[in-house]
Design a protein around this motif. Structure first.
Motif, PDB file in Angstrom:
ATOM      1  N   CYS A 553      34.346  38.461  34.094  1.00 27.35           N
ATOM      2  CA  CYS A 553      35.653  38.773  34.259  1.00 27.35           C
ATOM      3  C   CYS A 553      36.311  37.335  33.476  1.00 27.35           C
ATOM      4  O   CYS A 553      35.980  36.515  33.764  1.00 27.35           O
ATOM      5  CB  CYS A 553      35.737  38.557  35.772  1.00 27.35           C
ATOM      6  N   ASP A 554      37.371  37.823  32.858  1.00 23.22           N
ATOM      7  CA  ASP A 554      38.137  36.768  31.963  1.00 23.22           C
ATOM      8  C   ASP A 554      39.574  36.756  32.457  1.00 23.22           C
ATOM      9  O   ASP A 554      40.378  36.286  31.708  1.00 23.22           O
ATOM     10  CB  ASP A 554      37.847  37.177  30.441  1.00 23.22           C
ATOM     11  N   GLY A 555      39.841  36.961  33.560  1.00 22.65           N
ATOM     12  CA  GLY A 555      41.211  37.315  34.144  1.00 22.65           C
ATOM     13  C   GLY A 555      41.761  35.775  34.301  1.00 22.65           C
ATOM     14  O   GLY A 555      40.859  34.761  34.239  1.00 22.65           O
ATOM     15  N   PRO A 556      42.915  35.357  34.834  1.00 22.87           N
ATOM     16  CA  PRO A 556      43.529  34.462  34.951  1.00 22.87           C
ATOM     17  C   PRO A 556      42.711  33.173  36.065  1.00 22.87           C
ATOM     18  O   PRO A 556      42.777  32.078  35.803  1.00 22.87           O
ATOM     19  CB  PRO A 556      44.974  34.604  35.347  1.00 22.87           C
ATOM     20  N   LYS A 557      42.208  34.165  37.012  1.00 21.84           N
ATOM     21  CA  LYS A 557      41.482  32.955  37.946  1.00 21.84           C
ATOM     22  C   LYS A 557      40.371  32.572  37.600  1.00 21.84           C
ATOM     23  O   LYS A 557      39.636  31.838  38.484  1.00 21.84           O
ATOM     24  CB  LYS A 557      41.608  33.941  39.277  1.00 21.84           C
ATOM     25  N   GLN A 558      39.571  33.071  36.492  1.00 19.78           N
ATOM     26  CA  GLN A 558      38.373  32.825  36.111  1.00 19.78           C
ATOM     27  C   GLN A 558      37.212  32.776  37.232  1.00 19.78           C
ATOM     28  O   GLN A 558      36.497  31.925  37.220  1.00 19.78           O
ATOM     29  CB  GLN A 558      38.422  31.292  35.518  1.00 19.78           C
ATOM     30  N   CYS A 559      37.364  33.906  37.813  1.00 18.95           N
ATOM     31  CA  CYS A 559      36.375  34.137  38.843  1.00 18.95           C
ATOM     32  C   CYS A 559      34.858  34.374  38.275  1.00 18.95           C
ATOM     33  O   CYS A 559      33.835  34.103  38.895  1.00 18.95           O
ATOM     34  CB  CYS A 559      36.668  35.021  39.648  1.00 18.95           C
ATOM     35  N   ARG A 560      34.693  34.632  37.127  1.00 18.03           N
ATOM     36  CA  ARG A 560      33.619  34.717  36.050  1.00 18.03           C
ATOM     37  C   ARG A 560      32.721  35.750  36.891  1.00 18.03           C
ATOM     38  O   ARG A 560      31.309  35.765  36.947  1.00 18.03           O
ATOM     39  CB  ARG A 560      32.679  33.692  36.170  1.00 18.03           C
ATOM     40  N   ALA A 561      33.181  36.665  37.937  1.00 21.03           N
ATOM     41  CA  ALA A 561      32.367  37.749  38.394  1.00 21.03           C
ATOM     42  C   ALA A 561      31.940  38.920  37.334  1.00 21.03           C
ATOM     43  O   ALA A 561      32.312  38.788  36.089  1.00 21.03           O
ATOM     44  CB  ALA A 561      33.148  38.703  39.378  1.00 21.03           C
ATOM     45  N   ILE A 562      30.914  39.718  37.660  1.00 18.50           N
ATOM     46  CA  ILE A 562      30.299  40.714  36.636  1.00 18.50           C
ATOM     47  C   ILE A 562      31.229  41.924  36.727  1.00 18.50           C
ATOM     48  O   ILE A 562      31.334  42.472  37.963  1.00 18.50           O
ATOM     49  CB  ILE A 562      28.910  40.908  36.943  1.00 18.50           C
ATOM     50  N   ILE A 563      31.630  42.692  35.719  1.00 18.84           N
ATOM     51  CA  ILE A 563      32.373  43.773  35.601  1.00 18.84           C
ATOM     52  C   ILE A 563      31.375  44.770  34.653  1.00 18.84           C
ATOM     53  O   ILE A 563      31.170  44.609  33.500  1.00 18.84           O
ATOM     54  CB  ILE A 563      33.670  43.545  34.932  1.00 18.84           C
ATOM     55  N   GLU A 564      30.909  45.755  35.366  1.00 19.43           N
ATOM     56  CA  GLU A 564      30.205  46.672  34.770  1.00 19.43           C
ATOM     57  C   GLU A 564      31.123  47.895  34.144  1.00 19.43           C
ATOM     58  O   GLU A 564      31.786  48.702  34.973  1.00 19.43           O
ATOM     59  CB  GLU A 564      29.229  47.337  35.425  1.00 19.43           C
ATOM     60  N   VAL A 565      30.825  48.155  32.910  1.00 20.96           N
ATOM     61  CA  VAL A 565      31.744  49.073  32.066  1.00 20.96           C
ATOM     62  C   VAL A 565      30.976  50.016  31.344  1.00 20.96           C
ATOM     63  O   VAL A 565      30.099  49.659  30.625  1.00 20.96           O
ATOM     64  CB  VAL A 565      32.782  48.542  31.310  1.00 20.96           C
ATOM     65  N   PRO A 566      31.132  51.430  31.730  1.00 20.24           N
ATOM     66  CA  PRO A 566      30.165  52.399  30.977  1.00 20.24           C
ATOM     67  C   PRO A 566      30.394  52.423  29.534  1.00 20.24           C
ATOM     68  O   PRO A 566      31.611  51.930  28.930  1.00 20.24           O
ATOM     69  CB  PRO A 566      30.917  53.944  31.509  1.00 20.24           C
ATOM     70  N   ALA A 567      29.434  52.681  28.685  1.00 20.97           N
ATOM     71  CA  ALA A 567      29.840  52.321  27.323  1.00 20.97           C
ATOM     72  C   ALA A 567      30.688  53.469  26.839  1.00 20.97           C
ATOM     73  O   ALA A 567      31.466  53.183  25.776  1.00 20.97           O
ATOM     74  CB  ALA A 567      28.459  52.715  26.568  1.00 20.97           C
ATOM     75  N   THR A 568      30.960  54.606  27.543  1.00 17.00           N
ATOM     76  CA  THR A 568      32.111  55.672  27.133  1.00 17.00           C
ATOM     77  C   THR A 568      33.432  55.417  27.376  1.00 17.00           C
ATOM     78  O   THR A 568      34.245  56.116  27.159  1.00 17.00           O
ATOM     79  CB  THR A 568      31.502  56.954  27.656  1.00 17.00           C
ATOM     80  N   CYS A 569      33.566  54.173  28.133  1.00 17.32           N
ATOM     81  CA  CYS A 569      34.811  53.848  28.590  1.00 17.32           C
ATOM     82  C   CYS A 569      35.972  53.672  27.711  1.00 17.32           C
ATOM     83  O   CYS A 569      35.640  53.010  26.498  1.00 17.32           O
ATOM     84  CB  CYS A 569      34.917  52.520  29.511  1.00 17.32           C
ATOM     85  N   ASN A 570      37.093  54.152  27.531  1.00 23.37           N
ATOM     86  CA  ASN A 570      38.040  54.127  26.646  1.00 23.37           C
ATOM     87  C   ASN A 570      39.218  53.147  26.973  1.00 23.37           C
ATOM     88  O   ASN A 570      40.040  52.731  26.206  1.00 23.37           O
ATOM     89  CB  ASN A 570      38.865  55.474  26.282  1.00 23.37           C
ATOM     90  N   ASP A 571      39.226  52.631  28.151  1.00 18.27           N
ATOM     91  CA  ASP A 571      40.267  51.478  28.618  1.00 18.27           C
ATOM     92  C   ASP A 571      39.729  50.205  28.192  1.00 18.27           C
ATOM     93  O   ASP A 571      38.786  49.850  28.138  1.00 18.27           O
ATOM     94  CB  ASP A 571      40.175  51.676  29.846  1.00 18.27           C
ATOM     95  N   PHE A 572      40.919  49.302  27.634  1.00 16.93           N
ATOM     96  CA  PHE A 572      40.681  48.112  27.388  1.00 16.93           C
ATOM     97  C   PHE A 572      40.764  46.882  28.380  1.00 16.93           C
ATOM     98  O   PHE A 572      40.235  45.805  28.380  1.00 16.93           O
ATOM     99  CB  PHE A 572      41.519  47.599  25.834  1.00 16.93           C
ATOM    100  N   MET A 573      41.630  47.355  29.483  1.00 17.64           N
ATOM    101  CA  MET A 573      42.097  46.436  30.567  1.00 17.64           C
ATOM    102  C   MET A 573      41.207  46.903  31.730  1.00 17.64           C
ATOM    103  O   MET A 573      41.616  48.271  32.211  1.00 17.64           O
ATOM    104  CB  MET A 573      43.497  46.340  30.786  1.00 17.64           C
ATOM    105  N   ILE A 574      40.427  46.073  32.196  1.00 21.94           N
ATOM    106  CA  ILE A 574      39.528  46.659  33.466  1.00 21.94           C
ATOM    107  C   ILE A 574      39.932  45.689  34.523  1.00 21.94           C
ATOM    108  O   ILE A 574      39.618  44.451  34.266  1.00 21.94           O
ATOM    109  CB  ILE A 574      37.969  46.424  32.851  1.00 21.94           C
ATOM    110  N   LYS A 575      40.104  46.440  35.575  1.00 22.60           N
ATOM    111  CA  LYS A 575      40.297  45.596  37.010  1.00 22.60           C
ATOM    112  C   LYS A 575      39.115  44.895  37.542  1.00 22.60           C
ATOM    113  O   LYS A 575      37.917  45.831  37.597  1.00 22.60           O
ATOM    114  CB  LYS A 575      41.157  46.450  37.810  1.00 22.60           C
ATOM    115  N   CYS A 576      39.070  43.541  37.820  1.00 19.25           N
ATOM    116  CA  CYS A 576      37.846  42.929  38.554  1.00 19.25           C
ATOM    117  C   CYS A 576      37.856  43.041  40.062  1.00 19.25           C
ATOM    118  O   CYS A 576      39.031  42.903  40.620  1.00 19.25           O
ATOM    119  CB  CYS A 576      37.823  41.358  38.252  1.00 19.25           C
ATOM    120  N   VAL A 577      36.921  43.808  40.802  1.00 20.32           N
ATOM    121  CA  VAL A 577      36.957  44.225  42.134  1.00 20.32           C
ATOM    122  C   VAL A 577      36.759  42.865  42.740  1.00 20.32           C
ATOM    123  O   VAL A 577      37.235  42.824  43.975  1.00 20.32           O
ATOM    124  CB  VAL A 577      35.722  45.081  42.346  1.00 20.32           C
TER     125      VAL A 577
END
Length: 657
Positions: A553-577
């Motif tokens: 996670c590279d969001g403003p809060k820098q929580c550094r959590a892990i975001i798993e993204v499918p290789a087929t994903c076409n979105d560039f902005m991914i929300k951190c849970v």
């Protein structure tokens, strides 16, 4: 590592003892649980029914097999025949075997064999080795009428190395030595003329005077095959801590980056495996082509006079002649290390510190002790409270056997005292316990350039007091390699301040599944692993998903959590849970593209043998990937493995070609 190997007289001795009283053996052995310390355990076993009566089965005796003048002469002749046939390597091997077989009193024969070996080395263009053997031959009293040959050989070596002042000096010695030579007058005149011609040519060369000036400033450089002594080092970024849950462990005092060297440590004790006793130095473990032999036994060799002197003044004075007994007994290398711990120090040393061994020391107090102080290692984990009576009994029997070996070697003097035998036996028993869980396999990298195959080979074992305090992880933060017996520890991934710096005790998650890893660790080290790969059940390398990318996670809060993204994903902005913020994964995707090119460059450097440059590239790759991507994922694992391979090439290495 087990107490004994599968074969040897010690396992037979134990089984015979057990079978002689099978109906009551286990009941009798269980009584050892009442003993309060290792000294009482030694006394218990000493009085155990049948133990003393079977001492003859232990076969403890000092023997010096392999030293025989006739055998040495036969091997020398085989060397001469190989030399005449210009089989230089074969000749060198026969001369070495002949030299090792020579009895201690055959000094003149030793000088001749070493001179012969120097001739083969000269033809192999091994000039440093030639010069070393020439000097040894001269020191052992090579015949005066033949000395001119050695001085000419010295001169030719220095000439090949373009060391002109030394070459001039040796040519002059050759001319002087011709006065004692028993050669025809015409041959004498020709050789003298050749030497004088070379002296004049070299004296006119401008390099000679410049080299002479530099050598005057620097002084004479001693030629030796001994590896340079390395200074021990523990990074200030490493702190050794202790708590109830984790025991003693290493923690990062500050952020540590990939590739940092955090520890350089010499072993408290190290022992070479028997199978490498005739190819490697018994003291420093370096493979040697021009070894120094022990004058009394033919069981070991050394890379240099320095190593031979260190060994003979410490442990080898007691192991000499006893090694065949240890090897034939079936005792494991751990047992040999336990004996050597004692053999490295005098009886009086251990008698004087006996009362201090049991004292509890803090980590700070232990680390302040001299590196060769027994208390640096005596407080390492030995699981004394959880050992079964049968385990204690077997270890105590082994301690008693090793004490008898020391007694046979004269460690206790002419008439050993019973109380001294008990003290040393008790200390050996303690040593066997902590060595069981704290040693490391000393390795050598073997490579075949023809087919590119490489493998790490276990050549010996060592006990490293500081490294022994590091805890295990199936995803270690460090990699180890060896120069001789000195261990180097470097980080293999970034380690944040406050986190543990974990090494690896054997199985890693990329190669073995969790169930198998944990079973191995439980069997060998008696603990349940709770590292991240075990808690989260990370897949092995073959099972790692290739259709999912793990971003940080590279969001403003820098929580550094892990975001798993499918290789087929076409979105560039991914929300951190975890933090609810969005991460732009374009940066991570760009990194993955860039690292592909860098990886190809690094592999090309590795294949070309430029391991230092390849290492720097792989370290850069790890830094970049770790910043935006989270392990485990295939590219990162492969890059770590390549980095480890590069480090291994900096240490003990043998080209099988």
């Amino acid at each position: 590592m087990s107490l004994v190997e599968k074969t040897g007289f010690f396992p037979d001795y134990y089984l015979n003892l057990k079978n002689s009283q099978s109906s009551i053996f286990d009941v009798q052995v269980a009584k050892i649980a009442a003993c309060r310390n290792d000294y009482e355990r030694l006394t218990f076993v000493e009085q155990f029914p049948g133990v003393r009566e079977r001492d003859a089965e232990l076969q403890v005796r000092r023997v010096y097999a392999g030293k025989d003048a006739d055998t040495a002469a036969q091997l020398k002749e085989k060397g001469n025949q190989a030399f005449k046939a210009k089989n230089w390597f074969e000749a060198m091997l026969f001369y070495t075997r002949s030299y090792m077989a020579l009895p201690e009193d055959k000094a003149s024969e030793r000088a001749i064999i070493l001179a012969n070996r120097s001739a083969t080395l000269f033809h192999m263009e091994k000039y440093d080795e030639t010069l070393i053997d020439v000097k040894r031959s001269i020191d052992w009293g090579y015949p005066k009428e033949l000395l001119y040959k050695l001085y000419e050989r010295q001169a030719r070596c220095y000439l090949a190395q373009e060391n002109f002042p030394y070459a001039i000096d040796c040519f002059k010695k050759c001319i002087t030595a011709l006065d004692d030579a028993k050669v025809p007058a015409d041959k004498r005149s020709k050789l003298c003329l050749d030497c004088m011609t070379m002296i004049k040519l070299l004296e006119r060369d401008p390099k000679s005077s410049k080299q002479a000036e530099r050598q005057m400033k620097l002084g004479e450089v001693k030629l030796t095959m001994a590896i340079p002594d390395e200074k021990e080092f523990l990074s200030e970024a490493v702190r050794i801590d202790q708590n109830y849950a984790e025991g003693r462990f290493a923690r990062a005092a500050t952020d540590i980056t990939v590739g940092e060297e955090i520890l350089v440590e010499k072993p408290f004790v190290a022992v070479l495996l028997e199978k490498f006793a005739k190819t490697h130095c018994d003291n420093c473990f370096i493979r040697t082509a021009v070894p120094v032999a022990c004058p009394k036994c033919a069981d070991v060799l050394y890379c240099s006079e320095e190593c031979q002197s260190k060994a003979s003044s410490t442990y080898h004075r007691y192991e000499c002649g006893i090694l065949p007994t240890i090897w034939c007994s079936g005792a494991s290398i751990n047992c040999h290390m336990a004996l050597r711990v004692l053999a490295n120090k005098s009886l009086d040393y251990f008698l004087n510190i006996k009362q201090d061994i049991e004292k509890e020391l803090t980590i700070a107090e232990i680390l302040k002790l001299p590196s060769d102080d027994y208390r640096r290692v005596s407080h390492l984990e030995r699981h004394e409270k959880t050992r079964l009576p049968s385990n204690f009994f077997q270890h105590t029997l082994m301690a008693r056997f090793l004490t008898k070996c020391l007694a046979e070697a004269g460690y206790f003097g002419a008439t050993p005292k019973a109380e001294d035998l008990n003290t040393i036996g008790g200390i050996i028993l303690r040593t066997l316990q902590f060595i069981q869980f704290n040693t490391h396999e000393v390795a050598e990298l073997h490579a075949k350039k023809a087919d590119g195959n490489e493998k790490t080979v276990f050549i010996g074992g060592g006990l490293y007091p500081t490294l022994a305090l590091f805890n295990h992880s199936c995803d270690p933060g460090v990699v180890r390699y060896y120069r001789g017996t000195t261990i180097h520890v470097n980080t293999i991934r970034p380690i944040e301040a406050g986190l543990q710096i974990a090494e690896n005790y054997g199985p890693i998650y990329t190669q073995e599944g969790r169930e198998k890893r944990q079973a191995q660790l439980k069997d060998l080290y008696w603990f349940d692993c709770t590292c991240d790969p075990c808690l989260e059940n990370w897949p092995t390398f073959e099972q790692l998903p290739t259709d999912v990318i793990r971003f940080r996670c590279d969001g403003p809060k820098q929580c550094r959590a892990i975001i798993e993204v499918p290789a087929t994903c076409n979105d560039f902005m991914i929300k951190c849970v975890t933090c609810g913020e969005s991460t732009n994964i374009l940066k991570g995707l760009k990194v993955m593209q860039d690292t592909e090119l860098m990886t190809r460059t690094a592999k090309r450097l590795y294949d070309a043998g430029d391991y230092s440059k390849a290492l720097n590239k792989f370290i850069d790759l790890l830094k970049i990937m770790y910043e935006v991507l989270a392990p485990p994922f295939p590219d990162f694992c492969q890059c770590q493995q390549h980095t480890k391979d590069c480090f291994l090439h900096l240490g003990n290495f043998y080209n099988l070609n």
